[in-house]
Design a protein around this motif. Structure first.
Motif, PDB file in Angstrom:
ATOM      1  N   ASN A  54      -0.897   0.409   9.704  1.00  0.00           N
ATOM      2  CA  ASN A  54      -0.334  -0.783   9.073  1.00  0.00           C
ATOM      3  C   ASN A  54      -0.628  -0.768   7.572  1.00  0.00           C
ATOM      4  O   ASN A  54      -1.361  -1.620   7.051  1.00  0.00           O
ATOM      5  N   PRO A  55      -0.062   0.222   6.847  1.00  0.00           N
ATOM      6  CA  PRO A  55      -0.346   0.333   5.410  1.00  0.00           C
ATOM      7  C   PRO A  55       0.266  -0.817   4.631  1.00  0.00           C
ATOM      8  O   PRO A  55       0.999  -1.647   5.175  1.00  0.00           O
ATOM      9  N   ALA A  56      -0.018  -0.846   3.341  1.00  0.00           N
ATOM     10  CA  ALA A  56       0.471  -1.935   2.505  1.00  0.00           C
ATOM     11  C   ALA A  56       0.567  -1.471   1.062  1.00  0.00           C
ATOM     12  O   ALA A  56      -0.060  -0.487   0.666  1.00  0.00           O
ATOM     13  N   VAL A  57       1.360  -2.182   0.305  1.00  0.00           N
ATOM     14  CA  VAL A  57       1.288  -2.081  -1.144  1.00  0.00           C
ATOM     15  C   VAL A  57       0.301  -3.159  -1.580  1.00  0.00           C
ATOM     16  O   VAL A  57       0.547  -4.350  -1.382  1.00  0.00           O
ATOM     17  N   GLY A  61       8.061   1.820   6.074  1.00  0.00           N
ATOM     18  CA  GLY A  61       9.467   1.442   6.091  1.00  0.00           C
ATOM     19  C   GLY A  61       9.858   0.640   4.869  1.00  0.00           C
ATOM     20  O   GLY A  61       9.019   0.035   4.200  1.00  0.00           O
ATOM     21  N   GLY A  62      11.151   0.656   4.557  1.00  0.00           N
ATOM     22  CA  GLY A  62      11.700  -0.148   3.464  1.00  0.00           C
ATOM     23  C   GLY A  62      11.297   0.344   2.090  1.00  0.00           C
ATOM     24  O   GLY A  62      10.664   1.388   1.920  1.00  0.00           O
ATOM     25  N   LYS A  63      11.670  -0.435   1.069  1.00  0.00           N
ATOM     26  CA  LYS A  63      11.363  -0.066  -0.316  1.00  0.00           C
ATOM     27  C   LYS A  63       9.858  -0.017  -0.606  1.00  0.00           C
ATOM     28  O   LYS A  63       9.400   0.859  -1.347  1.00  0.00           O
ATOM     29  N   PRO A  64       9.056  -0.944  -0.036  1.00  0.00           N
ATOM     30  CA  PRO A  64       7.602  -0.809  -0.243  1.00  0.00           C
ATOM     31  C   PRO A  64       7.070   0.525   0.299  1.00  0.00           C
ATOM     32  O   PRO A  64       6.174   1.121  -0.284  1.00  0.00           O
ATOM     33  N   GLY A  65       7.637   0.987   1.409  1.00  0.00           N
ATOM     34  CA  GLY A  65       7.233   2.271   1.964  1.00  0.00           C
ATOM     35  C   GLY A  65       7.577   3.425   1.033  1.00  0.00           C
ATOM     36  O   GLY A  65       6.796   4.369   0.866  1.00  0.00           O
ATOM     37  N   LEU A  66       8.761   3.352   0.419  1.00  0.00           N
ATOM     38  CA  LEU A  66       9.152   4.374  -0.551  1.00  0.00           C
ATOM     39  C   LEU A  66       8.227   4.358  -1.763  1.00  0.00           C
ATOM     40  O   LEU A  66       7.834   5.414  -2.274  1.00  0.00           O
ATOM     41  N   PHE A  67       7.901   3.157  -2.234  1.00  0.00           N
ATOM     42  CA  PHE A  67       6.975   3.018  -3.363  1.00  0.00           C
ATOM     43  C   PHE A  67       5.632   3.654  -3.022  1.00  0.00           C
ATOM     44  O   PHE A  67       5.047   4.391  -3.841  1.00  0.00           O
ATOM     45  N   PHE A  92       4.409  10.644   6.725  1.00  0.00           N
ATOM     46  CA  PHE A  92       4.508   9.390   7.468  1.00  0.00           C
ATOM     47  C   PHE A  92       5.669   9.424   8.455  1.00  0.00           C
ATOM     48  O   PHE A  92       6.560  10.274   8.374  1.00  0.00           O
ATOM     49  N   PHE A  93       5.634   8.468   9.368  1.00  0.00           N
ATOM     50  CA  PHE A  93       6.735   8.320  10.321  1.00  0.00           C
ATOM     51  C   PHE A  93       7.533   7.077   9.930  1.00  0.00           C
ATOM     52  O   PHE A  93       6.972   5.985   9.819  1.00  0.00           O
ATOM     53  N   THR A 132       7.304  -2.059   5.198  1.00  0.00           N
ATOM     54  CA  THR A 132       5.876  -2.038   4.896  1.00  0.00           C
ATOM     55  C   THR A 132       5.475  -3.319   4.161  1.00  0.00           C
ATOM     56  O   THR A 132       6.207  -3.825   3.305  1.00  0.00           O
ATOM     57  N   ARG A 133       4.324  -3.836   4.489  1.00  0.00           N
ATOM     58  CA  ARG A 133       3.878  -5.132   3.962  1.00  0.00           C
ATOM     59  C   ARG A 133       3.314  -5.041   2.542  1.00  0.00           C
ATOM     60  O   ARG A 133       2.966  -3.955   2.059  1.00  0.00           O
ATOM     61  N   ASN A 134       3.208  -6.201   1.906  1.00  0.00           N
ATOM     62  CA  ASN A 134       2.484  -6.357   0.654  1.00  0.00           C
ATOM     63  C   ASN A 134       1.218  -7.167   0.929  1.00  0.00           C
ATOM     64  O   ASN A 134       1.230  -8.085   1.744  1.00  0.00           O
ATOM     65  N   CYS A 135       0.151  -6.817   0.254  1.00  0.00           N
ATOM     66  CA  CYS A 135      -1.091  -7.583   0.350  1.00  0.00           C
ATOM     67  C   CYS A 135      -1.549  -7.934  -1.064  1.00  0.00           C
ATOM     68  O   CYS A 135      -1.688  -7.053  -1.912  1.00  0.00           O
TER      69      CYS A 135
END
Length: 310
Positions: free
Chosen positions: A8-11, A60-66, A80-81, A87-90
């Motif tokens: 559960n990664p995050a930016v 996933g999504g743009k945060p995942g790309l970042f 990554f898969f 992907t969430r922001n924190c």
């Protein structure tokens, strides 16, 4: 080589404010955005140590790309898969010596995605010597999911370092598939044994003989600024650390995990493992940026950490 797993990664977005006032506009003096999640903090610190490390998990999504772009820019290998969710922001607001956090729960993982990641992980983990598994599970994944990851790691006779809490940790400890290392803090240890816990060495020594810890080679209990208490096989250790000026203690547990993984990778002695792990935790606490260490003071602190057999 070390493989790090962050399900559960995050930016991580950090806002530094001179003053934080509710119900009005607050302007940040400084903003940082970094790949976050416990496992990615471990990854960065291993990279700073010069270890051969790769990160995996779900994105996933743009945060995942970042997140991937930032890791690539830092010359950190990753595989990554991809998932359909984002992907969430924190967010961490640093103000007046305090830290206020706003954490998104993250994406809901589909059952097919969870199953496909197991296949991805199975293919990926074979060449690695140590695999770290860190942090919470995202929504949609059953609490026994880490049992499946640890089982795969053990099947290849590799060493799993597990740093999680709550139901995910309990499920692993109840299973026949044990990680090589776990790193609970006092609160997490109390939850596992269902009773209050103090930092007293004799109390901890007795608690770590609880049947729930059978089959785990290393149990390393974090005591924060008081150091650590550890059990390796049938031997117990008390770790005493010097006082430091902490700037940002967030991520220090992840730095400790990085130290454990590095020490296992190089076959260090028990005392050296515990010293390396605790020194990296202290170095992280002295930095403004989470998941970062300045190794200039490593040797100095290493000499000040004392490991006693009890």
């Amino acid at each position: 080589m070390v493989l790090t797993v962050t399900m559960n990664p995050a930016v991580d977005i950090s806002y530094s404010l001179t003053e934080f006032v509710l119900d009005t506009v607050n302007r940040a003096d400084d903003v940082t955005k970094t790949p976050g999640g416990k496992g990615l903090n471990v990854t960065r610190i291993l990279s700073e140590l010069g270890e051969d490390v790769m990160a995996t998990g779900l994105i996933g999504g743009k945060p995942g790309l970042f997140l991937q772009e930032k890791l690539t820019q830092a010359d950190i290998h990753h595989h990554f898969f991809p998932i359909q969710g984002e992907t969430r922001n924190c967010i961490a607001i640093l103000h007046e010596g305090l830290q206020t956090e706003i954490l998104e729960s993250g994406p809901v993982i589909k059952s097919g995605e969870a199953e496909s990641f197991l296949q991805h992980f199975n293919r990926l983990c074979r060449p690695f010597d140590v695999i770290t598994i860190s942090g919470s599970l995202p929504e949609g994944i059953d609490s026994d999911y880490y049992v499946k990851l640890v089982r795969l790691v053990n099947g290849y006779q590799k060493k799993a370092v597990l740093d999680c809490s709550g139901a995910a940790l309990t499920e692993v400890l109840k299973s026949a598939d044990k990680p090589y290392v776990i790193k609970p803090n006092l609160e997490e240890l109390s939850q596992l044994v269902s009773q209050p816990v103090t930092a007293d060495s004799q109390v901890l020594k007795k608690l770590l003989c609880h049947p729930i810890f059978e089959g785990i080679s290393w149990v390393i209990v974090s005591l924060g600024s008081s150091g650590a208490f550890a059990k390796h096989g049938h031997t117990f250790y008390r770790v005493k650390i010097p006082k430091i000026e902490a700037v940002n203690p967030v991520g220090s547990g992840d730095a400790t995990v990085a130290g454990i993984a590095s020490a296992l990778l190089h076959g260090l002695s028990d005392a050296e493992l515990l010293k390396r792990a605790n020194v990296l935790g202290m170095l992280n606490a002295q930095e403004k940026v989470t998941g970062h260490v300045n190794l200039a003071d490593y040797d100095k602190l290493f000499k000040q950490v004392h490991v006693e057999e009890v």
